[in-house]
Design a protein around this motif. Structure first.
Motif, PDB file in Angstrom:
ATOM      1  N   GLY A  61       0.839  -1.187   0.000  1.00  0.00           N
ATOM      2  CA  GLY A  61       0.000   0.000   0.000  1.00  0.00           C
ATOM      3  C   GLY A  61       0.873   1.236   0.000  1.00  0.00           C
ATOM      4  O   GLY A  61       2.058   1.186  -0.360  1.00  0.00           O
ATOM      5  N   ASN A  62       0.300   2.349   0.436  1.00  0.00           N
ATOM      6  CA  ASN A  62       1.045   3.616   0.500  1.00  0.00           C
ATOM      7  C   ASN A  62       1.627   3.756   1.913  1.00  0.00           C
ATOM      8  O   ASN A  62       0.892   3.996   2.867  1.00  0.00           O
ATOM      9  N   THR A  63       2.939   3.616   2.013  1.00  0.00           N
ATOM     10  CA  THR A  63       3.585   3.737   3.330  1.00  0.00           C
ATOM     11  C   THR A  63       4.220   5.119   3.495  1.00  0.00           C
ATOM     12  O   THR A  63       5.126   5.292   4.319  1.00  0.00           O
ATOM     13  N   SER A  64       3.774   6.075   2.721  1.00  0.00           N
ATOM     14  CA  SER A  64       4.217   7.478   2.834  1.00  0.00           C
ATOM     15  C   SER A  64       5.746   7.586   2.816  1.00  0.00           C
ATOM     16  O   SER A  64       6.386   7.107   1.887  1.00  0.00           O
ATOM     17  N   ALA A  65       6.329   8.167   3.852  1.00  0.00           N
ATOM     18  CA  ALA A  65       7.781   8.408   3.824  1.00  0.00           C
ATOM     19  C   ALA A  65       8.602   7.123   3.728  1.00  0.00           C
ATOM     20  O   ALA A  65       9.779   7.153   3.344  1.00  0.00           O
ATOM     21  N   ALA A  66       7.991   5.992   4.066  1.00  0.00           N
ATOM     22  CA  ALA A  66       8.735   4.720   4.021  1.00  0.00           C
ATOM     23  C   ALA A  66       8.745   4.099   2.636  1.00  0.00           C
ATOM     24  O   ALA A  66       9.517   3.170   2.358  1.00  0.00           O
ATOM     25  N   SER A  67       7.905   4.616   1.760  1.00  0.00           N
ATOM     26  CA  SER A  67       7.695   3.940   0.473  1.00  0.00           C
ATOM     27  C   SER A  67       8.967   3.889  -0.386  1.00  0.00           C
ATOM     28  O   SER A  67       9.366   2.814  -0.857  1.00  0.00           O
ATOM     29  N   ILE A  68       9.639   5.013  -0.559  1.00  0.00           N
ATOM     30  CA  ILE A  68      10.836   5.024  -1.408  1.00  0.00           C
ATOM     31  C   ILE A  68      11.987   4.210  -0.799  1.00  0.00           C
ATOM     32  O   ILE A  68      12.597   3.387  -1.488  1.00  0.00           O
ATOM     33  N   PRO A  69      12.304   4.369   0.502  1.00  0.00           N
ATOM     34  CA  PRO A  69      13.402   3.548   1.024  1.00  0.00           C
ATOM     35  C   PRO A  69      13.101   2.048   1.061  1.00  0.00           C
ATOM     36  O   PRO A  69      14.019   1.244   0.967  1.00  0.00           O
ATOM     37  N   ILE A  70      11.838   1.674   1.165  1.00  0.00           N
ATOM     38  CA  ILE A  70      11.517   0.237   1.098  1.00  0.00           C
ATOM     39  C   ILE A  70      11.799  -0.276  -0.328  1.00  0.00           C
ATOM     40  O   ILE A  70      12.407  -1.331  -0.519  1.00  0.00           O
ATOM     41  N   CYS A  71      11.402   0.499  -1.329  1.00  0.00           N
ATOM     42  CA  CYS A  71      11.701   0.122  -2.729  1.00  0.00           C
ATOM     43  C   CYS A  71      13.218  -0.015  -2.913  1.00  0.00           C
ATOM     44  O   CYS A  71      13.707  -0.995  -3.492  1.00  0.00           O
ATOM     45  N   LEU A  72      13.925   0.989  -2.425  1.00  0.00           N
ATOM     46  CA  LEU A  72      15.385   1.027  -2.583  1.00  0.00           C
ATOM     47  C   LEU A  72      16.015  -0.224  -1.945  1.00  0.00           C
ATOM     48  O   LEU A  72      16.879  -0.882  -2.532  1.00  0.00           O
ATOM     49  N   ASP A  73      15.562  -0.534  -0.752  1.00  0.00           N
ATOM     50  CA  ASP A  73      16.121  -1.682  -0.037  1.00  0.00           C
ATOM     51  C   ASP A  73      15.816  -2.986  -0.761  1.00  0.00           C
ATOM     52  O   ASP A  73      16.675  -3.867  -0.857  1.00  0.00           O
ATOM     53  N   GLU A  74      14.614  -3.118  -1.293  1.00  0.00           N
ATOM     54  CA  GLU A  74      14.282  -4.349  -2.016  1.00  0.00           C
ATOM     55  C   GLU A  74      15.170  -4.504  -3.254  1.00  0.00           C
ATOM     56  O   GLU A  74      15.614  -5.607  -3.583  1.00  0.00           O
ATOM     57  N   LEU A  75      15.427  -3.391  -3.933  1.00  0.00           N
ATOM     58  CA  LEU A  75      16.277  -3.456  -5.129  1.00  0.00           C
ATOM     59  C   LEU A  75      17.718  -3.805  -4.756  1.00  0.00           C
ATOM     60  O   LEU A  75      18.350  -4.647  -5.409  1.00  0.00           O
ATOM     61  N   PHE A  76      18.244  -3.189  -3.704  1.00  0.00           N
ATOM     62  CA  PHE A  76      19.609  -3.512  -3.266  1.00  0.00           C
ATOM     63  C   PHE A  76      19.687  -4.972  -2.824  1.00  0.00           C
ATOM     64  O   PHE A  76      20.618  -5.695  -3.171  1.00  0.00           O
ATOM     65  N   GLU A  77      18.706  -5.393  -2.043  1.00  0.00           N
ATOM     66  CA  GLU A  77      18.714  -6.764  -1.515  1.00  0.00           C
ATOM     67  C   GLU A  77      18.689  -7.800  -2.645  1.00  0.00           C
ATOM     68  O   GLU A  77      19.334  -8.837  -2.576  1.00  0.00           O
ATOM     69  N   ALA A  78      17.957  -7.461  -3.709  1.00  0.00           N
ATOM     70  CA  ALA A  78      17.859  -8.387  -4.843  1.00  0.00           C
ATOM     71  C   ALA A  78      19.085  -8.296  -5.759  1.00  0.00           C
ATOM     72  O   ALA A  78      19.153  -8.961  -6.789  1.00  0.00           O
ATOM     73  N   GLY A  79      20.039  -7.453  -5.399  1.00  0.00           N
ATOM     74  CA  GLY A  79      21.252  -7.312  -6.220  1.00  0.00           C
ATOM     75  C   GLY A  79      20.975  -6.655  -7.551  1.00  0.00           C
ATOM     76  O   GLY A  79      21.688  -6.852  -8.530  1.00  0.00           O
ATOM     77  N   ARG A  80      19.918  -5.836  -7.589  1.00  0.00           N
ATOM     78  CA  ARG A  80      19.519  -5.245  -8.871  1.00  0.00           C
ATOM     79  C   ARG A  80      20.026  -3.825  -9.079  1.00  0.00           C
ATOM     80  O   ARG A  80      19.659  -3.177 -10.055  1.00  0.00           O
ATOM     81  N   VAL A  81      20.861  -3.332  -8.140  1.00  0.00           N
ATOM     82  CA  VAL A  81      21.390  -1.974  -8.318  1.00  0.00           C
ATOM     83  C   VAL A  81      22.827  -2.067  -8.819  1.00  0.00           C
ATOM     84  O   VAL A  81      23.723  -2.529  -8.116  1.00  0.00           O
ATOM     85  N   GLU A  82      23.013  -1.662 -10.063  1.00  0.00           N
ATOM     86  CA  GLU A  82      24.358  -1.718 -10.667  1.00  0.00           C
ATOM     87  C   GLU A  82      25.137  -0.447 -10.389  1.00  0.00           C
ATOM     88  O   GLU A  82      24.587   0.653 -10.499  1.00  0.00           O
ATOM     89  N   SER A  83      26.391  -0.618 -10.081  1.00  0.00           N
ATOM     90  CA  SER A  83      27.234   0.547  -9.803  1.00  0.00           C
ATOM     91  C   SER A  83      27.463   1.349 -11.089  1.00  0.00           C
ATOM     92  O   SER A  83      27.608   0.775 -12.174  1.00  0.00           O
ATOM     93  N   GLY A  84      27.487   2.679 -10.962  1.00  0.00           N
ATOM     94  CA  GLY A  84      27.794   3.531 -12.112  1.00  0.00           C
ATOM     95  C   GLY A  84      26.608   3.885 -12.980  1.00  0.00           C
ATOM     96  O   GLY A  84      26.765   4.534 -14.003  1.00  0.00           O
ATOM     97  N   LYS A  85      25.414   3.436 -12.569  1.00  0.00           N
ATOM     98  CA  LYS A  85      24.239   3.750 -13.394  1.00  0.00           C
ATOM     99  C   LYS A  85      23.229   4.575 -12.595  1.00  0.00           C
ATOM    100  O   LYS A  85      23.030   4.341 -11.403  1.00  0.00           O
ATOM    101  N   PRO A  86      22.563   5.520 -13.248  1.00  0.00           N
ATOM    102  CA  PRO A  86      21.667   6.414 -12.500  1.00  0.00           C
ATOM    103  C   PRO A  86      20.311   5.802 -12.126  1.00  0.00           C
ATOM    104  O   PRO A  86      19.790   4.930 -12.827  1.00  0.00           O
ATOM    105  N   ILE A  87      19.804   6.304 -11.019  1.00  0.00           N
ATOM    106  CA  ILE A  87      18.451   5.975 -10.554  1.00  0.00           C
ATOM    107  C   ILE A  87      17.692   7.294 -10.476  1.00  0.00           C
ATOM    108  O   ILE A  87      18.255   8.298 -10.036  1.00  0.00           O
ATOM    109  N   VAL A  88      16.428   7.280 -10.874  1.00  0.00           N
ATOM    110  CA  VAL A  88      15.599   8.476 -10.711  1.00  0.00           C
ATOM    111  C   VAL A  88      14.586   8.209  -9.604  1.00  0.00           C
ATOM    112  O   VAL A  88      13.897   7.182  -9.618  1.00  0.00           O
TER     113      VAL A  88
END
Ligand code: ACO
Length: 332
Positions: A288-315
């Protein structure tokens, strides 16, 4: 403190904490006149987490930060600053950040709470990047955390279906590579629209002209359609501006992380700006909408899944009550 100029900023670790209890749309349909189909179709939400009595903004925020510190390999005492973005903390005084500081052993860090609703984490991330980049700090923790289900009238189907509880945290540190970190940021607000979402506690909080439906003090009051229109426009503008200012093409961005408020709002940006849908992260179905927690939860899930590549931008893009909105282009 390291050399101030010519340095960048790196996300050293992320973490999240969510309550164990899950409320599905089917559960909600037993309380109010709604259905799984209606909620899923209009918002993309299938379920949300709901805090039990012992789970608080403090405890969820602390747990998310402990995970982020662990992943970063940094001790709490090494932090220079803790920013807690939230509008649902247990106490206004002292700040939640102060209590979390004590819990993680950050005994001389700057600690403060930031109230920018759903844009709060991005406001914090933008501020932290600037502080580190200019040499005022080396290590800053930002936590986005909400227990909004305690501010929701569960008999109001227009509001109760939207919100969920949770926390996400990120630890930002100085990096010798100046290309790393925030390469574009915006933070905005338009107080003329505060009446679209507010939390009245006593009669004087209620504006004279807000008479459409009965007002229940102590609960969030939301004019969903107005927010929807504002959000659709601002999301598109913010992403367009971020790409234009940085000269990035839509497919050069590895992830678009948008505040998870309504899947239709996110889809409108995908359609209008022709974003590659597979690069637009969506987890609103589970949180659902977790307000201020929403973006860092997304970020953490992406990092945890190893889906954040170094040197590439995120918007990253958010909007929220206030109204507020913010964006950031982050080079990983
Ligand atoms: N179940 C079934 N029917 C419902 C429900 C429900 N839960 N809620 C409303 N309805 C009905 C309404 O009564 C209305 O019926 P009517 O046509 O007979 O009058 C009909 O569905 C349409 O109602 P709308 O309010 O126009 O529905 P809309 O499509 O706008 O969806 C929603 C409502 C989901 C709230 C949408 O407006 C929205 O997502 N707005 C943005 C909300 C948001 O992002 N809030 C937070 C932003 S700030 C922050 O994140 C802290």
């Amino acid at each position: 403190m390291t050399e101030a100029f010519g340095r960048g900023v790196r996300i050293a670790g992320t973490g999240r904490a969510v309550p164990a209890h899950v409320v599905t749309n089917h559960d909600l349909a037993k309380i109010v006149d709604t259905s799984d189909e209606w909620i899923a179709q209009r918002t993309g939400i299938r379920a949300r987490h709901k805090a039990a009595d012992h789970e608080t903004v403090f405890s969820l925020g602390r747990d998310a930060l402990l995970k982020a510190l662990d992943r970063a390999g940094i001790k709490g005492e090494e932090l220079d600053m803790i920013i807690v973005a939230s509008v649902s903390g247990e106490m206004l005084c002292p700040s939640t950040a102060a209590r979390i500081g004590e819990a993680v052993g950050a005994n001389d860090a700057a600690v403060f709470d930031l109230a920018a609703a759903c844009s709060g984490f991005l406001y914090g991330m933008n501020l932290a990047d600037t502080m580190i980049r200019c040499g005022r700090a080396d290590r800053i923790a930002i936590i986005g955390v909400e227990v909004l289900t305690r501010l929701v009238d569960w008999s109001d189907r227009t509001v109760s279906i939207i919100f969920g509880d949770g926390a996400g945290a990120a630890v930002l540190v100085a990096d010798p590579d100046p290309r790393k970190g925030c390469v574009h940021q915006t933070m905005h607000g338009d107080g003329r629209l505060w009446r679209t979402l507010y939390h009245p506690k006593v009669p004087r909080d209620v504006p004279d002209n807000d008479t459409a439906n009965p007002i229940r003090l102590g609960y969030l009051r939301m004019h969903g359609r107005e927010i929807y229109k504002f959000a659709v426009t601002r999301f598109q503008q913010a992403i367009h501006e971020a790409l234009e200012r940085t000269g990035l093409k839509v497919d050069e961005v590895q992830h678009y992380i948008c505040h998870q408020s309504n899947q239709r709002i996110i889809e409108s940006a995908i359609e209008k700006l022709r974003l590659p849908p597979e690069r637009v992260y969506v987890n609103i179905d589970r949180y659902g909408n977790t307000s201020a927690a929403s973006i860092p939860i997304c970020l953490d899930e992406l990092f945890e899944a190893g889906r954040v590549e170094s040197g590439k931008p995120i918007v990253l893009v958010a909007f929220g009550a206030g109204v507020t909105w913010a964006s950031c282009v982050w080079n990983t």
